[in-house]
Design an enzyme around this catalytic site. Structure first.
Site, PDB file in Angstrom:
ATOM      1  N   THR A 120     -15.075  12.406  15.123  1.00 47.16           N
ATOM      2  CA  THR A 120     -15.336  11.422  16.410  1.00 47.16           C
ATOM      3  C   THR A 120     -15.728  12.345  17.589  1.00 47.16           C
ATOM      4  OG1 THR A 120     -14.572   9.742  18.011  1.00 47.16           O
ATOM      5  CG2 THR A 120     -13.019  11.055  16.748  1.00 47.16           C
ATOM      6  N   ASP A 121     -16.512  11.713  18.537  1.00 44.93           N
ATOM      7  CA  ASP A 121     -16.758  12.220  19.814  1.00 44.93           C
ATOM      8  C   ASP A 121     -15.410  12.424  20.741  1.00 44.93           C
ATOM      9  OD1 ASP A 121     -16.871   9.634  20.656  1.00 44.93           O
ATOM     10  OD2 ASP A 121     -18.949   9.793  21.248  1.00 44.93           O
ATOM     11  N   GLU A 122     -14.499  11.470  20.302  1.00 46.61           N
ATOM     12  CA  GLU A 122     -13.198  11.243  21.251  1.00 46.61           C
ATOM     13  C   GLU A 122     -12.449  12.501  21.280  1.00 46.61           C
ATOM     14  OE1 GLU A 122     -11.071   7.567  21.040  1.00 46.61           O
ATOM     15  OE2 GLU A 122     -12.946   6.426  20.623  1.00 46.61           O
ATOM     16  N   TYR A 147      -4.964   8.406  18.968  1.00 51.60           N
ATOM     17  CA  TYR A 147      -5.879   8.667  17.668  1.00 51.60           C
ATOM     18  C   TYR A 147      -6.836   9.686  17.980  1.00 51.60           C
ATOM     19  CZ  TYR A 147     -10.563   7.579  16.032  1.00 51.60           C
ATOM     20  OH  TYR A 147     -11.883   7.880  15.206  1.00 51.60           O
ATOM     21  N   LYS A 151      -7.251  12.860  15.270  1.00 51.81           N
ATOM     22  CA  LYS A 151      -8.742  13.252  14.823  1.00 51.81           C
ATOM     23  C   LYS A 151      -8.935  14.791  15.303  1.00 51.81           C
ATOM     24  CE  LYS A 151     -11.176  11.270  12.775  1.00 51.81           C
ATOM     25  NZ  LYS A 151     -11.632  11.061  11.391  1.00 51.81           N
TER      26      LYS A 151
HETATM   27  P1  NAD Z   1     -12.020   1.764   9.521  1.00 45.93           P
HETATM   28  O1  NAD Z   1     -10.769   1.615  10.254  1.00 45.93           O
HETATM   29  O2  NAD Z   1     -13.018   0.562   9.521  1.00 45.93           O
HETATM   30  O3  NAD Z   1     -11.915   2.369   8.093  1.00 45.93           O
HETATM   31  C1  NAD Z   1     -10.984   3.340   7.624  1.00 45.93           C
HETATM   32  C2  NAD Z   1     -10.860   3.060   6.150  1.00 45.93           C
HETATM   33  O4  NAD Z   1      -9.908   4.157   5.892  1.00 45.93           O
HETATM   34  C3  NAD Z   1     -10.127   1.892   5.516  1.00 45.93           C
HETATM   35  O5  NAD Z   1     -10.887   1.287   4.453  1.00 45.93           O
HETATM   36  C4  NAD Z   1      -8.777   2.091   5.330  1.00 45.93           C
HETATM   37  O6  NAD Z   1      -8.373   1.325   4.226  1.00 45.93           O
HETATM   38  C5  NAD Z   1      -8.859   3.615   4.728  1.00 45.93           C
HETATM   39  N1  NAD Z   1      -7.739   4.384   5.194  1.00 45.93           N
HETATM   40  C6  NAD Z   1      -7.019   4.408   6.448  1.00 45.93           C
HETATM   41  N2  NAD Z   1      -5.834   5.287   5.926  1.00 45.93           N
HETATM   42  C7  NAD Z   1      -5.754   5.627   4.739  1.00 45.93           C
HETATM   43  C8  NAD Z   1      -5.123   6.556   3.734  1.00 45.93           C
HETATM   44  N3  NAD Z   1      -4.063   7.004   4.162  1.00 45.93           N
HETATM   45  N4  NAD Z   1      -5.495   6.556   2.469  1.00 45.93           N
HETATM   46  C9  NAD Z   1      -6.634   6.060   1.913  1.00 45.93           C
HETATM   47  N5  NAD Z   1      -7.445   5.176   2.835  1.00 45.93           N
HETATM   48  C10 NAD Z   1      -7.241   4.958   4.177  1.00 45.93           C
HETATM   49  O7  NAD Z   1     -12.788   2.947  10.184  1.00 45.93           O
HETATM   50  P2  NAD Z   1     -14.527   3.477  10.434  1.00 45.93           P
HETATM   51  O8  NAD Z   1     -14.722   2.959  11.956  1.00 45.93           O
HETATM   52  O9  NAD Z   1     -15.198   3.037   9.328  1.00 45.93           O
HETATM   53  O10 NAD Z   1     -14.193   5.119  10.540  1.00 45.93           O
HETATM   54  C11 NAD Z   1     -14.547   5.846   9.571  1.00 45.93           C
HETATM   55  C12 NAD Z   1     -14.234   7.342  10.030  1.00 45.93           C
HETATM   56  O11 NAD Z   1     -15.368   7.492  11.076  1.00 45.93           O
HETATM   57  C13 NAD Z   1     -12.732   7.614  10.633  1.00 45.93           C
HETATM   58  O12 NAD Z   1     -12.610   8.988  10.263  1.00 45.93           O
HETATM   59  C14 NAD Z   1     -13.396   7.547  12.021  1.00 45.93           C
HETATM   60  O13 NAD Z   1     -12.479   8.374  12.722  1.00 45.93           O
HETATM   61  C15 NAD Z   1     -14.670   8.034  12.153  1.00 45.93           C
HETATM   62  N6  NAD Z   1     -15.612   7.549  13.309  1.00 45.93           N
HETATM   63  C16 NAD Z   1     -15.826   6.381  13.599  1.00 45.93           C
HETATM   64  C17 NAD Z   1     -16.782   5.834  14.680  1.00 45.93           C
HETATM   65  C18 NAD Z   1     -16.535   4.182  14.917  1.00 45.93           C
HETATM   66  O14 NAD Z   1     -17.376   4.040  15.932  1.00 45.93           O
HETATM   67  N7  NAD Z   1     -16.084   3.440  14.270  1.00 45.93           N
HETATM   68  C19 NAD Z   1     -17.241   6.921  15.177  1.00 45.93           C
HETATM   69  C20 NAD Z   1     -17.100   8.087  14.958  1.00 45.93           C
HETATM   70  C21 NAD Z   1     -16.473   8.472  13.890  1.00 45.93           C
HETATM   71  O1  DAU Z   2     -16.410   7.129  20.104  1.00 50.14           O
HETATM   72  C1  DAU Z   2     -16.194   7.082  18.670  1.00 50.14           C
HETATM   73  C2  DAU Z   2     -14.927   6.002  18.640  1.00 50.14           C
HETATM   74  O2  DAU Z   2     -15.605   4.836  19.116  1.00 50.14           O
HETATM   75  C3  DAU Z   2     -14.312   6.082  17.235  1.00 50.14           C
HETATM   76  O3  DAU Z   2     -13.785   7.414  17.132  1.00 50.14           O
HETATM   77  C4  DAU Z   2     -13.643   5.095  17.182  1.00 50.14           C
HETATM   78  O4  DAU Z   2     -13.025   5.157  15.686  1.00 50.14           O
HETATM   79  C5  DAU Z   2     -13.794   3.570  17.390  1.00 50.14           C
HETATM   80  O5  DAU Z   2     -12.950   2.789  17.564  1.00 50.14           O
HETATM   81  C6  DAU Z   2     -14.666   3.662  18.791  1.00 50.14           C
HETATM   82  O6  DAU Z   2     -13.543   3.869  19.644  1.00 50.14           O
HETATM   83  P1  DAU Z   2     -13.521   3.139  21.283  1.00 50.14           P
HETATM   84  O7  DAU Z   2     -12.334   3.120  21.821  1.00 50.14           O
HETATM   85  O8  DAU Z   2     -14.702   3.691  22.052  1.00 50.14           O
HETATM   86  O9  DAU Z   2     -13.942   1.509  20.746  1.00 50.14           O
HETATM   87  P2  DAU Z   2     -13.336   0.179  20.780  1.00 50.14           P
HETATM   88  O10 DAU Z   2     -14.350  -0.749  19.990  1.00 50.14           O
HETATM   89  O11 DAU Z   2     -12.083   0.070  20.686  1.00 50.14           O
HETATM   90  O12 DAU Z   2     -13.929  -0.151  22.439  1.00 50.14           O
HETATM   91  C7  DAU Z   2     -15.037   0.251  23.061  1.00 50.14           C
HETATM   92  C8  DAU Z   2     -15.106   0.121  24.300  1.00 50.14           C
HETATM   93  O13 DAU Z   2     -14.817  -1.462  24.796  1.00 50.14           O
HETATM   94  C9  DAU Z   2     -13.870   0.888  25.075  1.00 50.14           C
HETATM   95  O14 DAU Z   2     -14.157   1.103  26.350  1.00 50.14           O
HETATM   96  C10 DAU Z   2     -12.852  -0.348  25.129  1.00 50.14           C
HETATM   97  C11 DAU Z   2     -13.556  -1.657  25.523  1.00 50.14           C
HETATM   98  N1  DAU Z   2     -12.868  -2.729  24.873  1.00 50.14           N
HETATM   99  C12 DAU Z   2     -12.380  -2.792  23.740  1.00 50.14           C
HETATM  100  C13 DAU Z   2     -12.033  -3.984  23.021  1.00 50.14           C
HETATM  101  C14 DAU Z   2     -11.537  -4.146  21.590  1.00 50.14           C
HETATM  102  C15 DAU Z   2     -13.163  -3.908  25.861  1.00 50.14           C
HETATM  103  O15 DAU Z   2     -13.471  -3.829  26.926  1.00 50.14           O
HETATM  104  N2  DAU Z   2     -12.730  -4.974  25.359  1.00 50.14           N
HETATM  105  C16 DAU Z   2     -12.154  -5.406  24.047  1.00 50.14           C
HETATM  106  O16 DAU Z   2     -11.806  -6.197  23.625  1.00 50.14           O
END
Ligand code: NAD
Ligand code: DAU
Length: 331
Positions: A120-122, A147, A151
């Site tokens: 992630t970019d975080e 989190y 990562k």
């Molecule tokens: P998600 O939470 O929707 O899915 C995570 C999956 O991993 C789930 O199916 C969960 O059951 C599985 N999991 C968790 N712990 C586990 C374990 N110990 N063993 C086996 N499976 C396990 O997450 P996502 O949003 O699909 O993110 C997927 C990946 O992409 C993560 O590594 C996250 O850090 C990265 N990522 C997410 C975003 C985003 O915007 N969602 C952006 C950049 C990177």
């Molecule tokens: O940047 C990549 C990341 O993006 C991933 O690594 C994470 O897994 C993914 O969850 C996401 O993280 P964020 O914290 O940016 O996403 P989230 O959807 O939780 O929130 C997006 C923005 O919206 C953040 O600034 C918080 C805000 N927010 C979130 C929720 C749930 C609100 O204002 N209201 C809300 O109810």
């Protein structure tokens, strides 16, 4: 090719499995997923006959070892992924993100298997709200939350295993994804399903924080480009030049769903809330020729709203519990 996809029952992993089966039919897919609260067998139901789904923990060395031994490559999505959950209880993030990634690394090292690690970019922390600076491959790591720190730790393990043991790994750090099958705890699906269930959307603080949005299919297309032609040992940043403040995204959702622009509530801000993320994807574009296809955010958002309208049976069983947890925290 025999591909092991960890976390393939979560949001991005599910979309990756669906697109892999349609675009790379020659690939045999095995999913390893613990089916935590964030994983859903139902998300993979449309392709259940075309994949092998193994329910298991990525920190279980025996399960991971035997699956890696029979794979040509691993795409590692599995993680605990939600910042608010990490603030509430960091322990599962240490387990899945750090110990889980360590376990995968030991298995690919032992069996000489190619790994792509999804991050992630975080990990870079945040940027000032008003600057033009963006994250690049050389930005120093500076994670802010439990989190993002786990990562960042997982990325460091991958880099060390690559250099010390010659593990054939690549890493990608992507910005915020949106699209179908995203859990209703996350910002965009939470607000869409709040409107659909008669609740008012909830905005943290003043809503000025900026996120750089990318459609999940564009992220996954980039992962495939890196897996196919990425240079082992390298990190690639994935982003689609789509910075937006949270209040702007929320008001887009309200407008597209026929609600007034002020029909939402300001709620307690997230502790340590990162201000702005922005990705410079030049390397990925220039070296691997990747381009995002979903360049019209509004049309991607409209399609995502339609998906949640048409798939209530997928998200409705999760919604009340998620909202109760947020309510306990004043959010
Ligand atoms: P998600 O939470 O929707 O899915 C995570 C999956 O991993 C789930 O199916 C969960 O059951 C599985 N999991 C968790 N712990 C586990 C374990 N110990 N063993 C086996 N499976 C396990 O997450 P996502 O949003 O699909 O993110 C997927 C990946 O992409 C993560 O590594 C996250 O850090 C990265 N990522 C997410 C975003 C985003 O915007 N969602 C952006 C950049 C990177
Ligand atoms: O940047 C990549 C990341 O993006 C991933 O690594 C994470 O897994 C993914 O969850 C996401 O993280 P964020 O914290 O940016 O996403 P989230 O959807 O939780 O929130 C997006 C923005 O919206 C953040 O600034 C918080 C805000 N927010 C979130 C929720 C749930 C609100 O204002 N209201 C809300 O109810």
């Amino acid at each position: 090719m025999r591909l092991l996809v960890t976390g393939g029952a979560g949001f991005i992993g599910t979309n990756f499995v669906h697109s892999t089966l349609s675009q790379h039919p020659e690939v045999a897919v095995t999913v390893l997923d613990a089916l935590t609260y964030a994983g859903s067998r139902e998300s993979l139901a449309p392709v259940a006959d075309d994949i092998r789904l193994v329910e298991g923990d990525i920190a279980d060395a025996a399960v991971v070892g035997s699956l890696v031994a029979e794979s040509d490559a691993v795409v590692h999505f599995a993680a605990e992924s939600h910042v608010d959950n990490a603030l509430n209880d960091p322990e599962p993030f240490l387990h899945s993100n750090v110990v889980g990634t360590f376990t995968i690394l030991e298995a690919v090292r032992r069996h000489g298997v190619r790994l792509h690690h999804v991050s992630t970019d975080e990990v870079y922390g945040d940027l000032p709200l008003d600057g033009a600076q963006r994250f690049t491959e050389t930005t120093p790591y500076n994670p802010s939350s439990p989190y993002s720190s786990t990562k960042a730790a997982s990325d460091m393990l991958v880099r060390a295993w690559t250099r010390s043991y010659g593990v054939a790994a690549t890493i990608s750090n992507c910005s915020n994804n949106y699209g179908p099958y995203q859990h209703v705890e996350k910002f965009i699906p939470r607000q869409i399903t709040n409107v659909l269930t008669g609740r008012r959307p909830k905005l943290y603080g003043r809503g000025v924080n900026v996120r750089d949005w990318i459609h999940v299919d564009d992220h996954n297309a980039a992962v495939w480009r890196i897996l196919a032609d990425g240079q082992v040992g390298r990190t690639y940043l994935i982003g689609a030049d789509s910075e937006r403040s949270n209040i702007t995204v929320l008001q887009d959702i309200l407008r597209l769903m026929g609600r007034d622009a002020d029909d939402f509530e300001h709620v307690t801000d997230r502790s340590g809330h990162d201000l702005r993320y922005a990705i410079d994807p030049t390397v990925l574009r220039d070296e691997l020729g990747w381009r995002p296809q979903h360049t019209d955010f509004e049309s991607g958002l409209r399609a995502t709203i339609e998906w949640y309208k048409n798939n209530e049976s997928w998200w409705a069983p999760l919604k009340d519990a998620v909202e109760s947890r947020y309510e306990e925290r004043g959010q």
